[in-house]
Design a protein around this motif. Sequence first.
Motif, PDB file in Angstrom:
ATOM      1  N   ARG A 130      68.146  99.403  54.540  1.00 51.71           N
ATOM      2  CA  ARG A 130      69.426 100.040  54.867  1.00 51.71           C
ATOM      3  C   ARG A 130      70.142  99.322  56.002  1.00 51.71           C
ATOM      4  O   ARG A 130      71.325  99.551  56.238  1.00 51.71           O
ATOM      5  CB  ARG A 130      69.197 101.504  55.233  1.00 51.71           C
ATOM      6  N   ASP A 134      73.818  95.118  58.636  1.00 55.52           N
ATOM      7  CA  ASP A 134      73.887  95.049  60.099  1.00 55.52           C
ATOM      8  C   ASP A 134      73.092  93.858  60.624  1.00 55.52           C
ATOM      9  O   ASP A 134      73.544  93.126  61.513  1.00 55.52           O
ATOM     10  CB  ASP A 134      73.329  96.336  60.720  1.00 55.52           C
ATOM     11  N   PRO A 275      78.663  98.022  60.001  1.00 60.29           N
ATOM     12  CA  PRO A 275      79.393  99.279  59.771  1.00 60.29           C
ATOM     13  C   PRO A 275      80.397  99.202  58.634  1.00 60.29           C
ATOM     14  O   PRO A 275      80.548 100.151  57.858  1.00 60.29           O
ATOM     15  CB  PRO A 275      80.090  99.522  61.123  1.00 60.29           C
ATOM     16  N   LEU A 276      81.107  98.062  58.506  1.00 57.41           N
ATOM     17  CA  LEU A 276      82.103  97.943  57.444  1.00 57.41           C
ATOM     18  C   LEU A 276      81.451  97.888  56.068  1.00 57.41           C
ATOM     19  O   LEU A 276      81.974  98.460  55.098  1.00 57.41           O
ATOM     20  CB  LEU A 276      82.964  96.693  57.673  1.00 57.41           C
ATOM     21  N   ARG A 278      78.852  99.392  55.143  1.00 61.03           N
ATOM     22  CA  ARG A 278      78.407 100.728  54.753  1.00 61.03           C
ATOM     23  C   ARG A 278      79.566 101.607  54.294  1.00 61.03           C
ATOM     24  O   ARG A 278      79.355 102.670  53.729  1.00 61.03           O
ATOM     25  CB  ARG A 278      77.694 101.410  55.929  1.00 61.03           C
ATOM     26  N   ARG A 279      80.781 101.169  54.556  1.00 60.26           N
ATOM     27  CA  ARG A 279      81.939 102.008  54.264  1.00 60.26           C
ATOM     28  C   ARG A 279      82.812 101.477  53.131  1.00 60.26           C
ATOM     29  O   ARG A 279      83.798 102.113  52.760  1.00 60.26           O
ATOM     30  CB  ARG A 279      82.791 102.168  55.525  1.00 60.26           C
ATOM     31  N   MET A 280      82.509 100.309  52.624  1.00 55.71           N
ATOM     32  CA  MET A 280      83.321  99.749  51.540  1.00 55.71           C
ATOM     33  C   MET A 280      82.457  98.870  50.651  1.00 55.71           C
ATOM     34  O   MET A 280      81.405  98.388  51.092  1.00 55.71           O
ATOM     35  CB  MET A 280      84.495  98.935  52.105  1.00 55.71           C
ATOM     36  N   PRO A 396      77.590 100.234  48.948  1.00 54.14           N
ATOM     37  CA  PRO A 396      77.351 101.664  49.026  1.00 54.14           C
ATOM     38  C   PRO A 396      78.221 102.503  48.133  1.00 54.14           C
ATOM     39  O   PRO A 396      77.844 103.595  47.747  1.00 54.14           O
ATOM     40  CB  PRO A 396      77.630 101.963  50.510  1.00 54.14           C
ATOM     41  N   ARG A 397      79.405 102.034  47.756  1.00 52.57           N
ATOM     42  CA  ARG A 397      80.282 102.867  46.942  1.00 52.57           C
ATOM     43  C   ARG A 397      80.235 102.488  45.461  1.00 52.57           C
ATOM     44  O   ARG A 397      81.029 102.966  44.674  1.00 52.57           O
ATOM     45  CB  ARG A 397      81.726 102.777  47.465  1.00 52.57           C
ATOM     46  N   TRP A 403      71.903 102.981  48.495  1.00 56.55           N
ATOM     47  CA  TRP A 403      72.439 103.202  49.846  1.00 56.55           C
ATOM     48  C   TRP A 403      72.640 104.685  50.139  1.00 56.55           C
ATOM     49  O   TRP A 403      72.311 105.161  51.212  1.00 56.55           O
ATOM     50  CB  TRP A 403      73.769 102.469  49.993  1.00 56.55           C
ATOM     51  N   ARG A 404      73.197 105.427  49.201  1.00 59.94           N
ATOM     52  CA  ARG A 404      73.457 106.841  49.481  1.00 59.94           C
ATOM     53  C   ARG A 404      72.222 107.696  49.284  1.00 59.94           C
ATOM     54  O   ARG A 404      72.048 108.701  49.949  1.00 59.94           O
ATOM     55  CB  ARG A 404      74.585 107.351  48.592  1.00 59.94           C
TER      56      ARG A 404
END
Length: 428
Positions: A130, A134, A275-276, A278-280, A396-397, A403-404
């Motif tokens: 995970r 990073d 961080p980015l 994990r969000r896109m 993640p998406r 990831w989720r």
Amino acid sequence: MGKVLRDRNARLYLSGVVVSGFGTTAMWLVAGVWVKSLTGSDALAALTVFTMWAPVLAGPALGALADRLPRRPLLVALGLVMAALLPLLLLVDSADRVWLLFAVLLVYGTCGAVHGAAEAALVPQAVDRRLLGDFNGLRLTADEGMKLLAPLVGAALFARSGGASVALLDAVTFALAAGIFALLRVREEPPERERIRDDAGAFARMAAGGVHLRRVPVVRTLVAAGAALMFLAGLNGAMIYAVAGDVLGHAPTHVGVLYAVQGAGSVLSGLAAGPLLRRMPETVFAAAGVALFALGAGARALPYDAVALVGSAAIGAGLPCVLIAALTAVQREVPNDVLGRAAATANTLIFVPNAVALALGAALVAFVDVRVVLPVLTAAGLATALLLVAGPRGGPRAGGRYWRGGSRRGPRARRGGSRRGGSRRAGS
């Protein structure tokens, strides 16, 4: 970043990267200066960089070693080999012995290619999956940070004590890094025998990593985007002296300022990557980086110092995005038994276009105004970014399979079947 630094293995890995990266960066700079001072030849001085880089062309073959040997002991052994080899450069004291420097640099580059493949393959087993995005971002930040500091130290040490002193410094950093990697606590999964027909031969085994890169759409897309971006980056790099002189009206030494600002942009990009990611989706993150690079390259065509500095920062921030996204996708999607070859093959596919473009750009800048070339690079970069956004999504998406859900299972567990049976089928 806090989660990465609280992970013992991640801390050790990053410490090893910082230590060895410091010595390597200093040596890369000093090798060319050393040859120039002994021979007076600009061509031979430039050849030092090519000699260290050339083994990347054999990435798939060298990566096979990382899939056939235990990876942590391999990292330790490679560090010790270079620590023992570099002191031979104490014998280089005249132009007649420059051949010895080139021989050591060739081994240096070969060990570096194997080391990179083994490291990329071991990281998913040593660091929480995970945290891969990073970790890869912080690793790149550590590399870029050393590029800001090590050249200054290497140049000062060379001016004071000569090239041999820098070689000894590099040998010490290799030994320290080997000791750090030896402290890793990793329960390595033994590499599995791929189900490749015996009559397929060694070539099929070496190509197995490339087969897996092609098989996963998001990995294939990111590696192709990385190759395209590094080609554009090579052209852009060949134009930098023309930017400093013809566009901005400064002396060639102003290139150092542009590179320093670019390095600072890369450091910030590495810190923000985890961080980015994990969000896109990875492809969107990579596309944003390509677009940032493209706009930064175009900004350098304008005759304003402030705009050129902002453009350099944008180039530095944009370039790492594709590289981090591609490496993270390879580590997540490729089975462990071929991961070394896949990582080495990806490096070859991504970085060979950069070398080709540097040579092409050096010829192009002699005939075409840089103010014409840079806007073309911008258009090509933005087109690449659009293709990335339209391509397959990853991360993640893209369904949240790993990831989720929070599962720490690797690629094998997602490909179906038991760990033994499923992984063998995935590698066949």
